[in-house]
Design an enzyme around this catalytic site. Structure first.
Site, PDB file in Angstrom:
ATOM      1  CE  LYS A 174      27.121  32.812  54.760  1.00 13.15           C
ATOM      2  NZ  LYS A 174      28.350  31.970  54.784  1.00 13.15           N
ATOM      3  CD  GLU A 249      31.068  44.139  67.098  1.00 17.30           C
ATOM      4  OE1 GLU A 249      32.277  44.425  67.272  1.00 17.30           O
ATOM      5  OE2 GLU A 249      30.144  44.802  67.587  1.00 17.30           O
ATOM      6  CB  CYS A 283      38.500  39.699  65.908  1.00 14.06           C
ATOM      7  SG  CYS A 283      37.685  39.351  67.467  1.00 14.06           S
ATOM      8  CD  GLU A 371      41.909  40.568  60.957  1.00 13.40           C
ATOM      9  OE1 GLU A 371      41.128  40.700  60.006  1.00 13.40           O
ATOM     10  OE2 GLU A 371      41.537  40.393  62.127  1.00 13.40           O
TER      11      GLU A 371
HETATM   12  P1  NAD Z   1      34.821  37.015  56.002  1.00 10.83           P
HETATM   13  O1  NAD Z   1      34.480  38.461  55.957  1.00 10.83           O
HETATM   14  O2  NAD Z   1      35.486  36.409  54.826  1.00 10.83           O
HETATM   15  O3  NAD Z   1      33.498  36.139  56.210  1.00 10.83           O
HETATM   16  C1  NAD Z   1      32.661  36.311  57.325  1.00 10.83           C
HETATM   17  C2  NAD Z   1      31.275  35.809  56.965  1.00 10.83           C
HETATM   18  O4  NAD Z   1      30.754  36.644  55.942  1.00 10.83           O
HETATM   19  C3  NAD Z   1      31.219  34.381  56.421  1.00 10.83           C
HETATM   20  O5  NAD Z   1      30.050  33.764  56.885  1.00 10.83           O
HETATM   21  C4  NAD Z   1      31.159  34.600  54.917  1.00 10.83           C
HETATM   22  O6  NAD Z   1      30.524  33.546  54.252  1.00 10.83           O
HETATM   23  C5  NAD Z   1      30.314  35.857  54.852  1.00 10.83           C
HETATM   24  N1  NAD Z   1      30.486  36.655  53.648  1.00 10.83           N
HETATM   25  C6  NAD Z   1      31.582  36.766  52.851  1.00 10.83           C
HETATM   26  N2  NAD Z   1      31.311  37.600  51.810  1.00 10.83           N
HETATM   27  C7  NAD Z   1      30.042  38.027  51.979  1.00 10.83           C
HETATM   28  C8  NAD Z   1      29.195  38.913  51.257  1.00 10.83           C
HETATM   29  N3  NAD Z   1      29.585  39.520  50.140  1.00 10.83           N
HETATM   30  N4  NAD Z   1      27.948  39.138  51.723  1.00 10.83           N
HETATM   31  C9  NAD Z   1      27.528  38.558  52.856  1.00 10.83           C
HETATM   32  N5  NAD Z   1      28.272  37.688  53.573  1.00 10.83           N
HETATM   33  C10 NAD Z   1      29.517  37.441  53.142  1.00 10.83           C
HETATM   34  O7  NAD Z   1      35.653  36.795  57.320  1.00 10.83           O
HETATM   35  P2  NAD Z   1      36.254  35.422  57.899  1.00 10.83           P
HETATM   36  O8  NAD Z   1      37.486  35.084  57.155  1.00 10.83           O
HETATM   37  O9  NAD Z   1      35.179  34.407  58.059  1.00 10.83           O
HETATM   38  O10 NAD Z   1      36.621  35.876  59.379  1.00 10.83           O
HETATM   39  C11 NAD Z   1      37.777  36.544  59.698  1.00 10.83           C
HETATM   40  C12 NAD Z   1      37.478  37.991  60.001  1.00 10.83           C
HETATM   41  O11 NAD Z   1      36.499  38.108  61.009  1.00 10.83           O
HETATM   42  C13 NAD Z   1      38.703  38.696  60.543  1.00 10.83           C
HETATM   43  O12 NAD Z   1      38.794  39.956  59.933  1.00 10.83           O
HETATM   44  C14 NAD Z   1      38.397  38.841  62.020  1.00 10.83           C
HETATM   45  O13 NAD Z   1      39.085  39.881  62.657  1.00 10.83           O
HETATM   46  C15 NAD Z   1      36.923  39.055  61.982  1.00 10.83           C
HETATM   47  N6  NAD Z   1      36.311  38.793  63.289  1.00 10.83           N
HETATM   48  C16 NAD Z   1      35.899  39.860  64.040  1.00 10.83           C
HETATM   49  C17 NAD Z   1      35.353  39.652  65.312  1.00 10.83           C
HETATM   50  C18 NAD Z   1      34.907  40.825  66.159  1.00 10.83           C
HETATM   51  O14 NAD Z   1      34.195  40.622  67.121  1.00 10.83           O
HETATM   52  N7  NAD Z   1      35.296  42.057  65.832  1.00 10.83           N
HETATM   53  C19 NAD Z   1      35.238  38.353  65.805  1.00 10.83           C
HETATM   54  C20 NAD Z   1      35.665  37.289  65.011  1.00 10.83           C
HETATM   55  C21 NAD Z   1      36.195  37.516  63.748  1.00 10.83           C
END
Ligand code: NAD
Length: 474
Positions: A174, A249, A283, A371
């Protein structure tokens, strides 16, 4: 490029059963890029069923064969790297050079994982019983749900999909609704390379709909998630209720420390790259810069000067994201923060924010602990090493950290005591490569490491095989 991004289920591109679509806009100028399938629970169920049907036969293939298919996909992606990176430019607004670099990183991840086909090592161990040999061998987990963030779309796909399918799982991806195009392109490549139908499936849609349905599906054995800590917490609770394996992650509030013996030019250069590249949507972005008192003023003026010259920061991913970041800056201002650079939306179309530097922020202020995922960083003044280390560790997150110093003693002490999954001396807060494990502590993750051979531990389970041979029966 197509006007409609369909899901990829059972080896075919299919429209959503909901009949609903999402508009995907270009971050660079806000114009319409395409429509994206807004899948629902029934679409997710069809995807999981297709994956389950394919998984057993896929796991019967040898690791060498699975590695060869991973290699085919990586090489095909390399052949089409210009096309792939152009799509990334469209859907994220990054510079072509950055997008090409990310495409190449995704290819490298595939080539690294493909090499595991000729290794996929297990272990043998001694035993207390005579004649007993014990082997640890890797087994696939089964059907794996992969949910990813938008920030580096192709590497995010590659980091999960390559090791997941190599390990003999069927993967249901997804992607972020903000970056559906690169996942759609990746599915095309997988199809062209002859990956069996159902081994790799993409379901597009919103996190709260398609994403949640994937997490809640009773036949998903592993949920591997990259995204925010808030979403990760919900996923852990929800998938944990049925005791599914969960790899998270998550976010970071990463710190870069500048000591009084730092090479200031180098420190400024890495601070800019760490805080502002990819519009701070990493991240591993350095959103806290901790500077020793005696070099603070000098560092501050050089850093502001360097940030003002940056010309490829790029937009943030959406209007919503921009408004959220601007709101957080405004609240910080109300609580006494000083904006020394940026802090404003740039004129013109798209979702551009000038590189933003704040100071006079308390370590426990909201903006110090939250963040933002944007081009915003905070300067903190500290008296010396002990205060710097305490400030760095005083965070709910623990993903990456960096220190700039000429002292081996400070560097080693920092590396030993900092609460982070990755530490860098005299560089940026990022720098992971396909063969290096990556992940964090505290609210940045749940202890798994992605990339490297460590990723194989996420996508396989160890089985201990006991062989008992009796010399009397030879
Ligand atoms: P997000 O949590 O809003 O969304 C991430 C993914 O989860 C998207 O595909 C979204 O559609 C999905 N999602 C959202 N709500 C959901 C739910 N209730 N159930 C299942 N899936 C759901 O995050 P974002 O804004 O896309 O990304 C930014 C975040 O990602 C930041 O916190 C960043 O630090 C983190 N990140 C971490 C790493 C790592 O390796 N630690 C790498 C990249 C990004």
């Amino acid at each position: 490029m197509t006007d409609e991004i369909e899901s990829f289920v059972g080896g075919r591109f299919v429209p959503p059963s909901t009949g609903s679509w999402l508009d995907k806009l270009r971050p660079a100028d806000g114009s319409l890029l395409c429509r994206v399938a807004r899948s629902g629970a029934a679409d997710v169920d069809a995807a999981v069923r297709a994956a389950r049907a394919a998984q057993t036969a896929w796991a019967e293939r040898t690791a060498v064969e699975r590695g060869e298919l991973v290699r085919e996909i990586a090489l095909r992606l390399r052949e089409r790297r210009q096309e792939a990176s152009q799509l990334v430019v469209e859907e994220t607004g990054k510079s072509p050079a950055t997008a090409l670099g990310e495409t190449d990183a995704a290819v490298e991840m595939g080539l690294f994982v493909a090499g595991e086909g000729r290794r996929n090592y297990g272990r043998t161990t001694t035993a207390s019983m005579p004649g007993r040999t014990v082997m640890a061998v890797r087994q696939p987990v089964g059907v794996v749900g992969l949910i990813i963030s938008f920030n580096t779309p192709l590497p995010n796909v590659a980091w999960k999909v390559f090791p997941a399918i190599f390990c003999g799982n069927a993967a249901v991806l997804k992607p972020s609704e903000e970056t559906p195009v690169s996942a759609w392109f990746f599915a095309q490549i997988a199809q062209e390379c002859g990956l069996p139908a159902g081994v790799f499936t993409v379901v597009h849609g919103l996190g709260s709909e398609a994403g949640a349905a994937l997490v809640e599906h009773p036949d998903v054995d592993l949920v591997s998630f990259t995204g925010s800590s808030a979403t990760g917490r919900w996923i852990n609770e929800t998938a944990g209720r049925r005791l599914a394996k969960v790899c998270l992650e998550l976010g970071g509030k990463n710190a870069l420390v500048v000591c009084d013996d730092a090479d200031l030019e180098n420190a400024v250069c890495w601070s800019c790259a760490s805080a502002f590249s990819n519009a701070g949507q990493r991240c591993a972005a350095a959103s806290r810069i901790v500077v020793f008192d005696s070099v603070y003023d000098e560092f501050r003026s050089r850093f502001i000067g360097a940030a003002a010259k940056l010309d490829d920061v790029g937009p943030v991913v959406s209007e919503l994201s921009l408004d959220r970041i601007l709101g957080a800056i405004e609240r910080a201002r109300e609580q006494g923060a000083t904006v020394v650079s940026g802090g404003e939306r740039l004129p013109g179309p798209g979702w551009h924010l000038a590189p933003t530097i704040l100071e006079n922020v308390a370590p426990d202020a909201d903006i110090s602990c939250t963040e933002l995922f944007g081009p915003v960083t905070i300067l903190y003044r500290v008296s010396g090493f002990a205060e710097a280390l305490a400030l760095v560790n005083d965070s709910p997150y623990g993903l990456t950290a960096a220190i700039h110093t000429q002292s081996l003693h400070r560097a080693m002490r920092f590396a030993d005591k900092v609460q982070a999954g990755v530490v860098v001396v005299n560089g940026g807060t990022h720098g992971s490569e396909p063969h290096m494990g990556f992940g964090g502590v505290k609210q940045s993750g749940t202890g798994w490491r992605e990339a490297g051979t460590e990723a194989l531990d996420v996508y396989s389970d160890w089985k201990y095989v006991n062989l008992i041979a009796d010399p009397a029966k030879v």
